[in-house]
Design a protein around this motif. Structure first.
Motif, PDB file in Angstrom:
ATOM      1  N   LEU A  43       0.830  -1.209   0.000  1.00 41.77           N
ATOM      2  CA  LEU A  43       0.000   0.000   0.000  1.00 41.77           C
ATOM      3  C   LEU A  43       0.866   1.260   0.000  1.00 41.77           C
ATOM      4  CD1 LEU A  43      -2.862  -1.073   2.459  1.00 41.77           C
ATOM      5  CD2 LEU A  43      -2.981  -0.837  -0.033  1.00 41.77           C
ATOM      6  N   ARG A  44       1.890   1.273   0.849  1.00 39.48           N
ATOM      7  CA  ARG A  44       2.767   2.452   0.928  1.00 39.48           C
ATOM      8  C   ARG A  44       3.470   2.714  -0.400  1.00 39.48           C
ATOM      9  NH1 ARG A  44       4.450   0.157   5.663  1.00 39.48           N
ATOM     10  NH2 ARG A  44       6.505  -0.364   4.830  1.00 39.48           N
ATOM     11  N   THR A  45       4.090   1.674  -0.968  1.00 31.82           N
ATOM     12  CA  THR A  45       4.846   1.868  -2.206  1.00 31.82           C
ATOM     13  C   THR A  45       3.923   2.218  -3.361  1.00 31.82           C
ATOM     14  OG1 THR A  45       4.785  -0.527  -2.579  1.00 31.82           O
ATOM     15  CG2 THR A  45       6.778   0.367  -1.576  1.00 31.82           C
ATOM     16  N   SER A  46       2.722   1.615  -3.399  1.00 34.94           N
ATOM     17  CA  SER A  46       1.802   1.898  -4.503  1.00 34.94           C
ATOM     18  C   SER A  46       1.312   3.338  -4.440  1.00 34.94           C
ATOM     19  CB  SER A  46       0.618   0.935  -4.469  1.00 34.94           C
ATOM     20  OG  SER A  46       1.065  -0.380  -4.670  1.00 34.94           O
ATOM     21  N   VAL A  47       1.057   3.839  -3.219  1.00 37.29           N
ATOM     22  CA  VAL A  47       0.643   5.238  -3.074  1.00 37.29           C
ATOM     23  C   VAL A  47       1.765   6.157  -3.547  1.00 37.29           C
ATOM     24  CG1 VAL A  47       0.158   7.053  -1.379  1.00 37.29           C
ATOM     25  CG2 VAL A  47      -1.062   4.871  -1.242  1.00 37.29           C
ATOM     26  N   ALA A  48       2.997   5.851  -3.136  1.00 39.54           N
ATOM     27  CA  ALA A  48       4.138   6.680  -3.531  1.00 39.54           C
ATOM     28  C   ALA A  48       4.325   6.641  -5.043  1.00 39.54           C
ATOM     29  CB  ALA A  48       5.407   6.196  -2.829  1.00 39.54           C
ATOM     30  N   VAL A 122      11.543  -0.486  -5.253  1.00 40.05           N
ATOM     31  CA  VAL A 122      10.189  -1.013  -5.472  1.00 40.05           C
ATOM     32  C   VAL A 122       9.309   0.077  -6.082  1.00 40.05           C
ATOM     33  CG1 VAL A 122       8.136  -1.973  -4.366  1.00 40.05           C
ATOM     34  CG2 VAL A 122      10.400  -2.618  -3.535  1.00 40.05           C
ATOM     35  N   VAL A 123       9.374   1.279  -5.495  1.00 43.75           N
ATOM     36  CA  VAL A 123       8.553   2.397  -5.978  1.00 43.75           C
ATOM     37  C   VAL A 123       8.909   2.725  -7.432  1.00 43.75           C
ATOM     38  CG1 VAL A 123       8.003   4.834  -5.640  1.00 43.75           C
ATOM     39  CG2 VAL A 123       8.253   3.329  -3.659  1.00 43.75           C
ATOM     40  N   LEU A 124      10.209   2.720  -7.741  1.00 43.14           N
ATOM     41  CA  LEU A 124      10.640   2.996  -9.114  1.00 43.14           C
ATOM     42  C   LEU A 124      10.080   1.960 -10.083  1.00 43.14           C
ATOM     43  CD1 LEU A 124      14.363   4.094  -8.716  1.00 43.14           C
ATOM     44  CD2 LEU A 124      12.555   5.334  -9.901  1.00 43.14           C
ATOM     45  N   ALA A 125      10.162   0.694  -9.698  1.00 47.06           N
ATOM     46  CA  ALA A 125       9.649  -0.361 -10.567  1.00 47.06           C
ATOM     47  C   ALA A 125       8.153  -0.177 -10.800  1.00 47.06           C
ATOM     48  CB  ALA A 125       9.932  -1.732  -9.950  1.00 47.06           C
ATOM     49  N   SER A 187       0.319  -0.770  -9.878  1.00 50.07           N
ATOM     50  CA  SER A 187       1.430  -0.745  -8.920  1.00 50.07           C
ATOM     51  C   SER A 187       1.258  -1.836  -7.881  1.00 50.07           C
ATOM     52  CB  SER A 187       1.511   0.611  -8.215  1.00 50.07           C
ATOM     53  OG  SER A 187       1.808   1.623  -9.137  1.00 50.07           O
ATOM     54  N   LEU A 188       0.026  -1.981  -7.436  1.00 46.05           N
ATOM     55  CA  LEU A 188      -0.277  -2.974  -6.404  1.00 46.05           C
ATOM     56  C   LEU A 188      -0.003  -4.384  -6.915  1.00 46.05           C
ATOM     57  CD1 LEU A 188      -1.397  -2.455  -3.577  1.00 46.05           C
ATOM     58  CD2 LEU A 188      -3.673  -2.981  -4.452  1.00 46.05           C
ATOM     59  N   GLY A 189      -0.234  -4.600  -8.202  1.00 50.43           N
ATOM     60  CA  GLY A 189      -0.060  -5.930  -8.767  1.00 50.43           C
ATOM     61  C   GLY A 189       1.330  -6.169  -9.316  1.00 50.43           C
ATOM     62  N   GLU A 190       2.192  -5.168  -9.277  1.00 47.04           N
ATOM     63  CA  GLU A 190       3.525  -5.289  -9.876  1.00 47.04           C
ATOM     64  C   GLU A 190       4.298  -6.440  -9.229  1.00 47.04           C
ATOM     65  OE1 GLU A 190       6.013  -5.306 -12.356  1.00 47.04           O
ATOM     66  OE2 GLU A 190       6.958  -5.287 -10.401  1.00 47.04           O
ATOM     67  N   PHE A 191       4.892  -7.273 -10.085  1.00 52.25           N
ATOM     68  CA  PHE A 191       5.603  -8.434  -9.564  1.00 52.25           C
ATOM     69  C   PHE A 191       6.989  -8.615 -10.204  1.00 52.25           C
ATOM     70  CE2 PHE A 191       6.580 -12.954 -10.280  1.00 52.25           C
ATOM     71  CZ  PHE A 191       6.881 -13.296  -8.982  1.00 52.25           C
ATOM     72  N   GLY A 192       6.985  -8.847 -11.501  1.00 57.74           N
ATOM     73  CA  GLY A 192       8.226  -9.239 -12.177  1.00 57.74           C
ATOM     74  C   GLY A 192       9.349  -8.217 -12.091  1.00 57.74           C
TER      75      GLY A 192
END
Lengths: 246, 265
Positions: A43-48, A122-125, A187-192
């Motif tokens: 949640l934090r990284t996706s918001v950022a 993570v945020v960059l990705a 962003s929330l679903g980002e994996f690879g």
């Protein structure tokens, strides 16, 4: 008929998953320390990431839709690229650029900025892969809605700032809303890209999708429970998008 | 070794008996039937032999498939690679297969407990090693001398993570990795790309990486063993499965496995 098949194609696997979820164990599985850490980080990284995407992507969408600079088509193609690239390729691209031996990463490290294995990675990705969603939604809206009303407002004597505030922004708000929601969901679903570029450490880089991938190795039921959580959040986001569209 | 040959022979006998059973009445154990013919009277085995193998075995299994096909022209080997947990999930879901080879005993036990496979045999063992990018830029000299160096290992939930934790325990150190990956290939990738200063992977991975990594000796490394079992899938062609398991446990399997850096049970 094809419409029904299409709807089934999407709905059926989700229903299949719901049928397999260990509902009685769900509360326990969702409140483990690892699950909560992963959810909180996601949640934090996706918001950022979404904030970065809106701040940088909105101006880009306006430029793409309204200006006629040379090379704009190339820029548009590049911006949309993460949409079609396999996430692992996105991760490798980030690694080659911002990794410790990457194009910029080595210089950044010399300056004391170490992105490797950090939450910032993570945020960059996430921002990298979700930017196109916002740009695409917004650019389309800017192209279809706006122009004539703005000209009329201007000829009626409104100043450019007033046009922007009273005409342009209200017209674009729904598209901005849905684009933002889509970028957040992506962003929330980002994996690879995250796995490839940022790594996986609890509380630092292990987001919810990474936790699901890891749990699946030993406890497929826990992985299913976390998947349901992710689906639920995604559904809420999509519903919220539709509300802003109306 | 002798014991294992005998175990192999016993397995063949058991499988042959099973083949008789399924040929007759099909007990319906396991799900979905295999695509290749199940009832084959006798003599030279033939048909499609489907092997599901852990990704870390890919090169070995490919070589072995070529050897088996050369020795039995009527057999066509079809290979499918993936993570052990994925493969077990596929078998439990009824994927048509004759042999399952996993990278650890835990996942194989899960398949066995579900009645999807029969009589697993350990065919190879692998040990964790500490690797650094070529030239060892961070000057890592052991698991106990990592201060400041970015270490990447597998998560404790996956076999290579368990092996890394065991190696650390034997050396009396507590690891503080910057990342816990879910696959050993991801650990290796972060070391070869220079993203990490050190990583714990398997001996076979270090060998496969060729010149891209250096191995730093860690005491007790060869005592930590990760075992690779192979088993016939119930519902598959038992005769073909026996053929494959014979090849793995005997020659040419032993040579191919040893060449890849595995130790033999």
């Amino acid at each position: 008929m094809p419409a029904a098949v299409a709807a089934t194609l999407v709905a059926l696997p989700v229903l299949g998953m719901l049928a397999r979820v260990p509902w009685d164990r769900l509360p326990g599985l969702l409140t483990t320390d690892s699950a909560l850490a992963a959810l909180g980080l996601s949640l934090r990284t996706s918001v950022a990431a979404t904030a970065i995407v809106v701040v940088l992507g909105a101006p880009l969408a306006l430029v793409l839709a309204r200006t006629r600079l040379p090379g704009l088509r190339v820029v548009r193609t590049l911006v949309l690229l993460p949409l079609v690239l396999p996430p692992v390729v996105s991760g490798l691209a980030l690694l080659a650029t911002l990794g410790r031996r990457g194009l910029l990463g080595a210089r950044l490290e010399a300056l004391g900025v170490d992105i490797a294995f950090s939450t910032a990675a993570v945020v960059l990705a996430q921002a990298f892969v979700s930017l196109p969603f916002l740009v695409l939604s917004l650019e389309g809206a800017v192209r279809t809605a706006g122009g004539r009303y703005e000209q009329v407002a201007a000829t009626l004597g409104a100043r450019p700032t007033t046009v922007l505030r009273r005409v342009s922004l209200p017209l674009l708000l729904p598209a901005l809303g849905s684009g933002t929601a889509l970028a957040f969901a992506r962003s929330l679903g980002e994996f690879g890209a995250t796995l490839t570029f940022a790594g996986s450490l609890e509380g630092v880089t292990r987001t919810l999708p990474l936790e699901i991938y890891l749990q699946r190795e030993t406890d497929p039921e826990a992985a299913l429970a976390l998947s349901v959580l992710l689906v639920a959040v995604a559904v809420v986001v999509v519903l919220a998008t539709h509300r802003t569209r109306r | 070794m002798r014991l294992h040959h005998r175990a192999g022979a016993l397995l063949v006998a058991v499988l042959a008996a099973l083949a008789g059973c399924t040929g007759g009445g099909s007990d319906g154990a396991g799900a979905g039937g295999p695509s290749a013919g199940t009832a084959r009277s006798s003599g030279e085995a033939g048909g499609e032999l489907v092997v599901l193998a852990a990704a870390s075995l890919s090169e070995v299994v490919e070589e072995l498939a070529a050897a088996v096909e050369a020795a039995h022209p009527s057999v066509e080997v079809t290979l499918s690679f993936g993570g052990s947990a994925d493969l077990v999930a596929q078998v439990l879901a009824g994927a048509p297969a004759d042999v399952l080879m996993t990278a650890d005993e835990t996942t194989m036990t899960r398949a066995e407990d579900d009645g999807a496979v029969t009589a697993p045999v350990v065919v190879a063992e692998n040990s964790p090693v500490l690797v650094v990018p070529t030239g060892n830029p961070a000057g890592v000299t052991g698991l106990d001398d990592l201060d400041g160096a970015a270490l990447v290992v597998c998560a404790p939930l996956v076999p290579c993570g368990t092996a890394a934790a065991e190696l650390a325990r034997r050396n009396g150190v507590t690891l503080a990795p910057v990342s816990e990956e879910s696959a050993v290939t991801d650990v290796l990738g972060k070391v070869t790309s220079g993203q990490a200063d050190a990583g714990v992977v398997y001996a076979t991975d270090a060998r496969r990486a060729g010149g891209a990594v250096d191995v730093v000796d860690v005491p007790g490394s060869t005592d930590v063993l990760n075992r690779y079992p192979a088993a016939a899938v119930i519902g598959g062609d038992a005769e073909l499965a026996a053929l494959w398991l014979d090849a793995v446990t005997g020659e040419p399997g032993r040579t191919v496995l040893a060449d890849a850096g595995f130790t033999l049970p």
